[in-house]
Design a protein around this motif. Structure first.
Motif, PDB file in Angstrom:
ATOM      1  N   THR A  91      57.355  20.133   7.746  1.00 17.13           N
ATOM      2  CA  THR A  91      56.417  20.627   6.729  1.00 17.13           C
ATOM      3  C   THR A  91      54.984  20.709   7.251  1.00 17.13           C
ATOM      4  N   GLU A  92      54.722  20.129   8.433  1.00 17.32           N
ATOM      5  CA  GLU A  92      53.375  20.171   9.032  1.00 17.32           C
ATOM      6  C   GLU A  92      53.208  21.345   9.996  1.00 17.32           C
ATOM      7  N   ILE A  93      54.248  22.143  10.186  1.00 16.06           N
ATOM      8  CA  ILE A  93      54.163  23.288  11.102  1.00 16.06           C
ATOM      9  C   ILE A  93      53.173  24.303  10.532  1.00 16.06           C
ATOM     10  N   ARG A  94      52.256  24.765  11.376  1.00 21.33           N
ATOM     11  CA  ARG A  94      51.235  25.736  10.960  1.00 21.33           C
ATOM     12  C   ARG A  94      51.215  26.921  11.928  1.00 21.33           C
ATOM     13  N   VAL A  95      50.740  28.061  11.432  1.00 18.97           N
ATOM     14  CA  VAL A  95      50.577  29.244  12.272  1.00 18.97           C
ATOM     15  C   VAL A  95      49.656  28.891  13.441  1.00 18.97           C
ATOM     16  N   GLY A  96      50.050  29.307  14.648  1.00 15.29           N
ATOM     17  CA  GLY A  96      49.259  29.016  15.847  1.00 15.29           C
ATOM     18  C   GLY A  96      49.725  27.783  16.590  1.00 15.29           C
TER      19      GLY A  96
ATOM     20  N   PHE B  60      63.062  23.684   2.723  1.00  7.80           N
ATOM     21  CA  PHE B  60      63.058  23.959   4.156  1.00  7.80           C
ATOM     22  C   PHE B  60      61.868  24.833   4.530  1.00  7.80           C
ATOM     23  N   MET B  61      61.571  24.861   5.826  1.00  9.30           N
ATOM     24  CA  MET B  61      60.506  25.710   6.374  1.00  9.30           C
ATOM     25  C   MET B  61      61.181  26.834   7.157  1.00  9.30           C
ATOM     26  N   GLN B  62      60.856  28.068   6.802  1.00 10.34           N
ATOM     27  CA  GLN B  62      61.308  29.230   7.567  1.00 10.34           C
ATOM     28  C   GLN B  62      60.174  29.554   8.534  1.00 10.34           C
ATOM     29  N   VAL B  63      60.462  29.536   9.826  1.00 10.90           N
ATOM     30  CA  VAL B  63      59.408  29.674  10.836  1.00 10.90           C
ATOM     31  C   VAL B  63      59.738  30.824  11.785  1.00 10.90           C
ATOM     32  N   GLU B  64      58.793  31.764  11.911  1.00 15.28           N
ATOM     33  CA  GLU B  64      58.935  32.842  12.897  1.00 15.28           C
ATOM     34  C   GLU B  64      58.122  32.442  14.120  1.00 15.28           C
ATOM     35  N   MET B  65      58.770  32.497  15.297  1.00 18.57           N
ATOM     36  CA  MET B  65      58.114  32.049  16.527  1.00 18.57           C
ATOM     37  C   MET B  65      58.293  33.080  17.631  1.00 18.57           C
ATOM     38  N   LYS B  66      57.300  33.105  18.541  1.00 19.58           N
ATOM     39  CA  LYS B  66      57.336  33.994  19.699  1.00 19.58           C
ATOM     40  C   LYS B  66      57.342  33.124  20.940  1.00 19.58           C
ATOM     41  N   GLY B  67      58.175  33.487  21.907  1.00 19.78           N
ATOM     42  CA  GLY B  67      58.232  32.728  23.148  1.00 19.78           C
ATOM     43  C   GLY B  67      56.888  32.728  23.857  1.00 19.78           C
ATOM     44  N   LEU B  68      56.484  31.574  24.358  1.00 15.64           N
ATOM     45  CA  LEU B  68      55.203  31.458  25.048  1.00 15.64           C
ATOM     46  C   LEU B  68      55.271  32.091  26.431  1.00 15.64           C
ATOM     47  N   LEU B  69      56.390  31.930  27.086  1.00 19.20           N
ATOM     48  CA  LEU B  69      56.521  32.434  28.449  1.00 19.20           C
ATOM     49  C   LEU B  69      57.428  33.654  28.548  1.00 19.20           C
ATOM     50  N   GLU B  70      58.138  33.977  27.482  1.00 17.22           N
ATOM     51  CA  GLU B  70      58.987  35.177  27.460  1.00 17.22           C
ATOM     52  C   GLU B  70      58.672  35.953  26.185  1.00 17.22           C
ATOM     53  N   PRO B  71      58.915  37.288  26.186  1.00 20.17           N
ATOM     54  CA  PRO B  71      58.606  38.089  25.000  1.00 20.17           C
ATOM     55  C   PRO B  71      59.725  38.061  23.955  1.00 20.17           C
TER      56      PRO B  71
END
Length: 196
Positions: free
Chosen positions: A13-18, A44-55
């Motif tokens: 629940t502490e996950i934030r954008v960035g 629940f938390m639905q989280v969209e994430m982008k790979g830091l080292l891969e696209p």
């Protein structure tokens, strides 16, 4: 290979954008979050994430009770100078060094809030910029809204309005065109009228 010396466990629940998370032995930048409380079952938390080292992009669902590993980053204060094409130019106020970030790294949800002279933080991982942190709130002017209803000061019903940056938000009925309002950058929510 991920070195786990600069990681901190946080609740889902502490996950934030960035935020940068270590998940399945890879590093991910959080693009969007949505806290959901269904009628049945746990939140629940639905989280969209982008790979830091891969696209790569993924959508992951974390239960509220889950913990995740957040990467400790170096936050360096910067001033937003201007946008040039698809690039955003920032300056370190101490060294006057300029850094250019592309629109993919900034992201559309954050780019919409950037104003000349705005103080932000660029998050560095091993010296490389990976995301930016906006202030928690910004003050923006209402450019379009339905007329103010005389005598109406507070109500549970909100009306749509357009901000100077083109973002649409919901505001109380007494807020009209030309007024400045405080908006939360995390989700674009109206908080209050700005103090003069």
């Amino acid at each position: 290979m991920v070195i786990k010396t600069n990681f901190v466990k946080i609740s889902a629940t502490e996950i934030r954008v960035g935020n940068v998370l270590s998940f399945e032995n890879k590093l991910w930048v959080v693009l969007k979050t949505q806290h959901t409380q269904p009628g049945k079952g746990g939140a629940f938390m639905q989280v969209e994430m982008k790979g830091l080292l891969e696209p790569t992009k993924i959508n992951e669902r974390f239960r509220s009770a889950d913990t995740v590993e957040k990467v400790s980053l170096e936050d360096v204060p910067h001033t937003f100078l201007y946008k040039e094409g698809d690039a955003f130019v920032f300056m370190d106020p101490e060294t006057y060094d300029q850094i250019t970030l592309n629109k993919d790294l900034v992201g559309p949800d954050q780019a919409v809030y950037l104003k000349d002279g705005m103080q932000i933080a660029i998050c560095l991982y091993e010296g490389a910029p990976i995301s930016l942190k906006l202030p928690d709130t910004v003050v923006l002017e209402i450019s379009e809204a339905d007329a103010v209803i005389k005598g109406q000061t507070a109500s549970s019903s909100y009306k749509p309005a357009m901000l100077e940056n083109g973002l649409k938000i919901m505001v109380p009925p007494h807020v009209g065109v030309g007024m400045k309002v405080v908006v939360r950058t995390e989700d674009g929510a109206y908080l209050e009228r700005a103090k003069d």
